[in-house]
Design a protein around this motif. Structure first.
Motif, PDB file in Angstrom:
ATOM      1  N   ILE A   1      32.751   6.220 -24.548  1.00 56.51           N
ATOM      2  CA  ILE A   1      32.207   5.645 -25.786  1.00 56.51           C
ATOM      3  C   ILE A   1      32.227   6.672 -26.915  1.00 56.51           C
ATOM      4  O   ILE A   1      32.695   6.391 -28.025  1.00 56.51           O
ATOM      5  N   LEU A   2      31.749   7.878 -26.644  1.00 57.39           N
ATOM      6  CA  LEU A   2      31.677   8.902 -27.686  1.00 57.39           C
ATOM      7  C   LEU A   2      33.060   9.358 -28.126  1.00 57.39           C
ATOM      8  O   LEU A   2      33.292   9.635 -29.312  1.00 57.39           O
TER       9      LEU A   2
ATOM     10  N   ALA B   1      27.981  -0.307 -40.750  1.00 60.00           N
ATOM     11  CA  ALA B   1      26.583   0.036 -40.490  1.00 60.00           C
ATOM     12  C   ALA B   1      26.434   0.771 -39.161  1.00 60.00           C
ATOM     13  O   ALA B   1      25.762   1.795 -39.081  1.00 60.00           O
ATOM     14  N   PHE B   2      27.040   0.227 -38.120  1.00 60.27           N
ATOM     15  CA  PHE B   2      26.995   0.885 -36.818  1.00 60.27           C
ATOM     16  C   PHE B   2      28.068   0.299 -35.915  1.00 60.27           C
ATOM     17  O   PHE B   2      28.675  -0.727 -36.232  1.00 60.27           O
ATOM     18  N   LEU B   3      28.316   0.966 -34.787  1.00 65.84           N
ATOM     19  CA  LEU B   3      29.261   0.482 -33.782  1.00 65.84           C
ATOM     20  C   LEU B   3      28.470   0.009 -32.574  1.00 65.84           C
ATOM     21  O   LEU B   3      27.679   0.762 -32.004  1.00 65.84           O
ATOM     22  N   GLN B   4      28.676  -1.253 -32.193  1.00 61.05           N
ATOM     23  CA  GLN B   4      28.015  -1.809 -31.009  1.00 61.05           C
ATOM     24  C   GLN B   4      29.035  -1.847 -29.884  1.00 61.05           C
ATOM     25  O   GLN B   4      29.959  -2.681 -29.904  1.00 61.05           O
ATOM     26  N   PHE B   5      28.903  -0.946 -28.925  1.00 62.82           N
ATOM     27  CA  PHE B   5      29.863  -0.941 -27.825  1.00 62.82           C
ATOM     28  C   PHE B   5      29.501  -2.009 -26.802  1.00 62.82           C
ATOM     29  O   PHE B   5      28.329  -2.197 -26.461  1.00 62.82           O
TER      30      PHE B   5
ATOM     31  N   ARG C   1      36.953  -1.575 -20.200  1.00 57.22           N
ATOM     32  CA  ARG C   1      36.285  -0.423 -20.785  1.00 57.22           C
ATOM     33  C   ARG C   1      35.548  -0.850 -22.046  1.00 57.22           C
ATOM     34  O   ARG C   1      36.023  -1.692 -22.805  1.00 57.22           O
ATOM     35  N   PRO C   2      34.370  -0.274 -22.319  1.00 57.95           N
ATOM     36  CA  PRO C   2      33.598  -0.662 -23.505  1.00 57.95           C
ATOM     37  C   PRO C   2      34.417  -0.553 -24.785  1.00 57.95           C
ATOM     38  O   PRO C   2      35.173   0.400 -24.977  1.00 57.95           O
ATOM     39  N   LYS C   3      34.251  -1.549 -25.648  1.00 58.72           N
ATOM     40  CA  LYS C   3      34.955  -1.593 -26.923  1.00 58.72           C
ATOM     41  C   LYS C   3      33.936  -1.458 -28.056  1.00 58.72           C
ATOM     42  O   LYS C   3      32.839  -2.017 -27.986  1.00 58.72           O
ATOM     43  N   GLY C   4      34.311  -0.740 -29.117  1.00 57.63           N
ATOM     44  CA  GLY C   4      33.399  -0.495 -30.228  1.00 57.63           C
ATOM     45  C   GLY C   4      33.469  -1.589 -31.277  1.00 57.63           C
ATOM     46  O   GLY C   4      34.353  -1.577 -32.142  1.00 57.63           O
ATOM     47  N   VAL C   5      32.547  -2.523 -31.226  1.00 57.82           N
ATOM     48  CA  VAL C   5      32.499  -3.606 -32.201  1.00 57.82           C
ATOM     49  C   VAL C   5      32.070  -3.025 -33.546  1.00 57.82           C
ATOM     50  O   VAL C   5      30.999  -2.429 -33.666  1.00 57.82           O
ATOM     51  N   THR C   6      32.918  -3.184 -34.553  1.00 58.68           N
ATOM     52  CA  THR C   6      32.686  -2.600 -35.871  1.00 58.68           C
ATOM     53  C   THR C   6      31.995  -3.616 -36.768  1.00 58.68           C
ATOM     54  O   THR C   6      32.588  -4.632 -37.141  1.00 58.68           O
TER      55      THR C   6
END
Length: 480
Positions: free
Chosen positions: A109-110, A168-172, A179-184
């Motif tokens: 994630i990071l 605003a933020f990334l919701q993984f 694998r977790p995806k970073g919802v923008t």
């Protein structure tokens, strides 16, 4: 709703003068909760922003947040926004038994987000050292308390302009199927969804509203529903219970609902089942649930039997069945997609099981053929689109099971740094949810995930239906 606010930072600034309303954080069952007014939240977020800037965080940088404490988490997610950075919430480790998989997931994630710093607490910090070698952009892992020591009380950040189209933020995503995806998600996405959630066709939130949540804040339902939305509406009070406190003793949720008189709460299906089976009458002496106006349910498949059993079990303590509010949502749509009608209670469609296996939601007739109860999740919001399509993307008639697709201002910008999977999810202006369902009288009924579908001799079976039937067998523990 806070007048004319187009960003979450502007919404927080708009309530910064309120000294008597805000959030309370229950940290220990036997001690009074920590109350933080909106005015204090604003000051704490400003200091957090100044501290992040002192660490070298600049506009557009990604900041990982691994914080179990709800008050510190809220300080730092708003602090990141005020600094012009993009927060990346990550769930904290629950136990050391799965430490290797936790570390691998967190590193992914990071690294995917390209985080330059991580903010955590003193308990978690010692186990995160290996992240430095796995995330090339990562410059520092710091505790919240140590970070604040760099700036004085009352510190304010250097001014950064934050607009509606800024991220605003990334919701993984949870990573249950990949694998977790970073919802923008932009401020505009979130403000549109919050307007729909709290408006007249939603929860009808006002300044006099109050809520209570044990949901983890790194997840969209807890974060958007109980941190961001209440700020936008300037609600009277929100109380947070640590998730582990609820899991160890589910009765705390019901007792706190009674104590606070909160009118709104939400939880996944499993939580309602957990309370029904584990909470004893002796734990509920003096409990009154009659002031609860909305008991929302979402985030996982909703079982009619679970919610019905909860309503029956706690009716003697004032719980009203019409408070139940099934809903459907997903991170890629900010949070909520559809809500049932407030004060209607549980509505379900009894359908022929054999016909549903063939893709048709036919009402069950008589009592001989096997039937399934599919819970109604309500209608899509105004200015948002929802359709059900076949494998070729062609819209289906009502009561035909197909793929659920969405569009509108709540839909994510895409997956962070992942153009391939963004292109798979967003096609011709529609978000492909990966969920299956059908429409009846304009309302949505969700059947399950397309990836989970079990096909036997041309018939479609949804795992949660099989699990529910298995759970009715005497001697089998539900959820195991």
């Amino acid at each position: 709703m806070t007048a004319r606010a187009t960003t979450l930072t502007a919404a927080l600034a708009a309530v910064a003068g309120q000294q008597s309303t805000g959030y309370s954080h229950l940290k220990h069952e036997q001690r009074p909760p920590l109350f933080l007014s909106y005015a204090e939240m604003w000051r704490r977020a400003q200091r957090s922003a100044a501290a992040l800037q002192a660490m070298g965080v600049r506009r557009g940088d990604r900041v990982g947040l691994i914080l179990p404490d709800s008050a510190e988490f809220i300080d730092d997610i708003f602090g990141a926004m005020l600094a012009g950075a993009i927060a990346v919430p990550v769930y904290p480790p629950m136990n050391l038994g799965q430490f290797d998989s936790y570390l691998a997931n967190t590193t992914h994630i990071l690294r995917q987000a390209g985080c330059s710093v991580v903010i955590t607490d003193a308990q978690v910090r010692p186990i995160l050292g290996k992240l430095m070698s796995g995330v090339p952009e990562l410059r520092a892992i710091e505790t919240h308390a140590a970070m604040l020591k760099a700036v004085p009380e009352g510190a304010e950040p250097a001014g950064v302009t934050v607009g509606p189209e800024d991220v605003a933020f990334l919701q993984f995503t949870s990573g249950s199927t990949s694998r977790p995806k970073g919802v923008t998600l932009t401020h505009a996405n979130l403000m549109a969804n919050i307007a729909a959630i709290g408006g007249g066709a939603g929860l009808q939130i006002s300044r006099e509203s109050s809520g209570l949540s044990w949901l983890p804040l790194y997840h969209d339902m807890g974060l958007i529903g109980f941190v961001f939305a209440p700020v936008v509406y300037g609600v009277r009070s929100i109380r947070f219970i640590p998730p582990l406190m609820f899991l160890k003793r589910p009765s705390i949720w019901l007792r706190q609902l009674s104590e606070t008189g909160a009118e709104i709460t939400f939880a996944p299906n499993f939580a309602y089942g957990l309370c029904t089976t584990r909470v004893k009458d002796s734990e509920l002496v003096g409990v009154d649930l009659s002031r609860l106006r909305v008991a929302g349910c979402g985030a996982e498949p909703i079982q009619h039997g679970t919610l019905r059993a909860f309503a029956d079990r706690f009716a003697p303590f004032g719980f009203r069945g019409d408070a139940l509010l099934p809903c459907y949502g997903m991170a890629e749509h900010s949070l909520a997609v559809t809500f049932g009608e407030v004060a209607r209670g549980l509505k379900a469609d009894q359908v022929d099981a054999a016909a549903l296996a063939q893709g048709r939601a036919e009402p069950a007739v008589g009592g001989e053929a096997p039937a399934l109860m599919v819970v109604c999740c309500g209608r899509p919001f105004a200015e948002h689109g929802l359709r059900v399509v076949d494998d070729a993307g062609e819209p289906l008639a009502e009561r035909q099971v197909g793929h659920i697709e969405l569009r509108g201002p709540s839909v994510m910008r895409g997956y962070w740094n992942d153009p391939e999977r963004t292109a798979e999810a967003l096609r011709a202006g529609w978000l492909r949810t990966g969920d299956l369902g059908y429409l009846a009288d304009g309302e949505l009924y969700v059947c399950g995930r397309s990836k989970d579908l079990i096909i036997v001799n041309g018939r479609n079976y949804h795992p949660q239906d099989l699990e529910w039937q298995a759970s009715q067998v005497e001697g089998l523990r539900r959820g195991n």
